[in-house]
Design an enzyme around this catalytic site. Sequence first.
Site, PDB file in Angstrom:
ATOM      1  N   HIS A   1      13.067   1.170   3.369  1.00 54.30           N
ATOM      2  CA  HIS A   1      12.781   2.594   3.579  1.00 54.30           C
ATOM      3  C   HIS A   1      13.756   3.513   2.838  1.00 54.30           C
ATOM      4  O   HIS A   1      13.448   4.689   2.600  1.00 54.30           O
ATOM      5  CB  HIS A   1      12.807   2.899   5.077  1.00 54.30           C
ATOM      6  CG  HIS A   1      12.057   4.126   5.485  1.00 54.30           C
ATOM      7  ND1 HIS A   1      11.700   5.130   4.606  1.00 54.30           N
ATOM      8  CD2 HIS A   1      11.605   4.536   6.714  1.00 54.30           C
ATOM      9  CE1 HIS A   1      11.056   6.083   5.254  1.00 54.30           C
ATOM     10  NE2 HIS A   1      10.989   5.752   6.528  1.00 54.30           N
TER      11      HIS A   1
ATOM     12  N   ASN B   1      -7.536   2.507  -3.812  1.00 61.11           N
ATOM     13  CA  ASN B   1      -8.671   1.687  -4.257  1.00 61.11           C
ATOM     14  C   ASN B   1      -8.243   0.822  -5.438  1.00 61.11           C
ATOM     15  O   ASN B   1      -8.047   1.317  -6.544  1.00 61.11           O
ATOM     16  CB  ASN B   1      -9.833   2.608  -4.641  1.00 61.11           C
ATOM     17  CG  ASN B   1     -11.016   1.854  -5.220  1.00 61.11           C
ATOM     18  OD1 ASN B   1     -11.053   0.616  -5.211  1.00 61.11           O
ATOM     19  ND2 ASN B   1     -11.987   2.578  -5.735  1.00 61.11           N
TER      20      ASN B   1
END
Length: 455
Positions: free
Chosen positions: A164, A385
């Site tokens: 992170h 996608n």
Amino acid sequence: MMSFSVLQVKRLQPELITPAKSTPQETKFLSDIDDQESLRVQIPIIMCYKDNPSLNKNRNPVKAIREALSRALVYYYPLAGRLREGPNRKLVVDCNGEGILFVEASADVTLEQLGDKILPPCPLLEEFLYNFPGSDGIIDCPLLLIQVTCLTCGGFILALRLNHTMCDAAGLLLFLTAIAEMARGAHAPSILPVWERELLFARDPPRITCAHHEYEDVIGHSDGSYASSNQSNMVQRSFYFGAKEMRVLRKQIPPHLISTCSTFDLITACLWKCRTLALNINPKEAVRVSCIVNARGKHNNVRLPLGYYGNAFAFPAAISKAEPLCKNPLGYALELVKKAKATMNEEYLRSVADLLVLRGRPQYSSTGSYLIVSDNTRVGFGDVNFGWGQPVFAGPVKALDLISFYVQHKNNTEDGILVPMCLPSSAMERFQQELERITQEPKEDICNNLRSTSQ
């Protein structure tokens, strides 16, 4: 649904994916927002895709993603490096091109058979994101682990684990979008990445100009709360907020808050109150909730380049004594949440960076009862996608101790929000009871709804 005691996931040996071309060998500094103790964690994300022969023309998802990942790392080459610790534990990125850890896998199961097992808290996470020994450290370890698991239905699951300190959710989305664009044939990312972490360095000289309850220890807290609970006794469960739940909650807030109250605000107020009730906290004890607020965008006036992929958020905290929070109507908690969020602006973020430097990069305070919430419903993971269309589910897969993530989820009939929670097992049962009580439609409303549907 199949028995998951016999689920078999076969993994090949992990490999390091390096940039497809030579990249600069250099050392880069993290920002002072990146380099805080509370971000020295690994965040798991899962993305689940159906087979789509009309789009992918029988391409192999592992091959397509592996190649696109290597090409994307040419632009995002710091992610192929390793974190090193300098004087005073200051983190820097050694851009050595060692690579991202990548795992190819297959499982004898279909997406349909998996059902809601892919949703938070995802009991099968360890199967789809195997923790290879020695890979989960913060220093001198791969900054990303990605496992792509092909399913018997032709679909696949991409699960990843991110250090992170390198990115927040918006920054990770930029990287994933770059991979997806290249997997679909692009030669370069549509948004070029920008490092420029110096934009969020502390000021010279640093100066704390705002109140930061998220980093302050509360006075007079008891030891019987969440902070001292036995970690082995913690359980995870997810809760769904759909149209019915939101309708019931909105009926409980005063008119002057209705037009300015977001879904996130209302769910956060609800969770904070129910959680405090469930933990049986001393009425005089201070309790807090922090809302992670993105610094990007027009509302907070923080000027960052479009391709900036570092951490750019703060988590201002609302604070109250437990007694008024539990006894007052929901509007009390809601007003506190809204006021805390409203403190976030450029000055607040600069003040956070200065505080972190002046106080040795402290973790958020863990005294007393504390909940941190992060809204991931609009990040855009569901739009990534790779050539197989949009994922059927995408987002964080579990709560992290004090931190809960809100994720978009479409059940059989509607779009809603799923919230994983982590609590001691006894408190979890009470939390569920409190949540059911506060989101239960009054009997007269149920009768009215039945009359209207029968007419």
